[in-house]
Design an enzyme around this catalytic site. Structure first.
Site, PDB file in Angstrom:
ATOM      1  N   HIS A  12       1.139  -1.162  -0.153  1.00 24.18           N
ATOM      2  CA  HIS A  12       0.135  -0.090   0.397  1.00 24.18           C
ATOM      3  C   HIS A  12       0.900   1.204   0.021  1.00 24.18           C
ATOM      4  CE1 HIS A  12      -2.980   2.519   0.789  1.00 24.18           C
ATOM      5  NE2 HIS A  12      -3.876   1.746   1.555  1.00 24.18           N
ATOM      6  N   GLU A  20      -0.845   1.643  -5.571  1.00 17.40           N
ATOM      7  CA  GLU A  20      -0.064  -0.753  -4.748  1.00 17.40           C
ATOM      8  C   GLU A  20      -0.539  -1.145  -5.877  1.00 17.40           C
ATOM      9  OE1 GLU A  20      -3.779  -0.394  -1.557  1.00 17.40           O
ATOM     10  OE2 GLU A  20      -3.774   1.477  -1.904  1.00 17.40           O
TER      11      GLU A  20
END
Length: 272
Positions: free
Chosen positions: A150, A248
């Site tokens: 992320h 991400e």
């Protein structure tokens, strides 16, 4: 924030306590980095040729044990989103072990492992620092797992930032439907989209900081793009969204097996 030295591991690598979380600090000719052992979480990386950090970190991050760090590269595993409790999996709030490190003149490799109670390995992360950064994630234990690296990238001004090389079709999680979007794409509102990773590397054109960040997705099936805009977000100030963008590297629909998944990040100046 209270920072205390715990021990020196080598001339280049030291372990500190940041409030409630132990953090590895790397100071090496290739650059500097900070990695929280909670979550095997890289939250700062500044290669030697860069004037500022590549990664964004919330200026109000409390470094509280059991709470995910807001910024850097959280490891969402073994599920993504609300597929279980806690959200985005347990890996990012679990304590990982430093199991190996290898320091050379032109690169540094750090290995962190997530261990079960019986000390068997659940997952392993290898981080390689040189003029670029590479993270390699290996799943040993979880069946049908999901993963998202992320990554929060630091940009000078979100409205002067463009994303290149993404598909023109994406799943908009805010309205729960597929939609057609422009490519290159600018960010001008709350965005939470899942793209297929078919196009390869994503390029972040940070016009304010005069640089391009290339994000190469290794063995990924999806790319998630996120910026909350004005939406209240935990451990983020009201203006935090203006200088961050999440791109991400993910395996969401295609179950994660034992084949490694990773991300490779490079930064190039566009200044004349």
């Amino acid at each position: 924030m209270h920072r205390t030295l715990i021990k020196s591991i080598s001339n280049e690598l030291r372990l500190y306590q940041y409030n409630e979380i132990p953090v590895l600090e790397l100071n090496h000719p290739v650059g500097t980095a900070k990695i929280a052992l909670q979550g095997a979480h890289l939250f700062s990386w500044q290669p030697a040729h860069c004037k500022q950090d590549v990664l964004w970190l919330s200026e109000i991050e409390p470094f509280k044990q059991g709470s995910a760090i807001r910024g850097g590269v959280p490891i969402c595993f073994p599920w993504f989103g609300n597929g279980g409790t806690p959200a985005h999996g347990f890996a990012r709030i679990s304590l990982w072990d430093l199991t190996d490190y290898d320091i050379h003149q032109d690169k540094v490799k750090i290995t962190l492992s997530l261990l079960a109670e019986d000390k068997t390995a659940i997952a392993k992360i290898e981080m390689i620092f040189s003029q670029q950064y590479e993270l390699i994630f290996t799943n040993y234990h979880q069946n049908n797992a999901q993963l998202a690296l992320h990554s929060y990238f630091k940009v000078g001004d979100i409205v002067q930032t463009l994303l290149h090389n993404l598909p023109i079709s994406t799943f908009n999680q805010l309205i729960q439907q597929q939609e057609t979007v422009p490519s290159p794409r600018s960010i001008e509102e709350n965005v939470d989209c899942i793209y297929s990773a078919e196009n390869g590397a994503t390029l972040i054109e940070d016009k304010f900081n005069q640089r391009i960040i290339t994000v190469e997705h290794i063995n990924a099936s999806e790319i998630v793009v996120w910026n909350p805009w004005h939406k209240p977000t935990s451990s983020m100030s009201d203006i935090g969204y203006k200088t961050m963008l999440c791109v991400e590297t993910a395996r969401i629909k295609k179950p994660l097996s034992t084949d490694p998944v990773g991300v490779k990040i490079q930064v190039k100046s566009t200044a004349v």
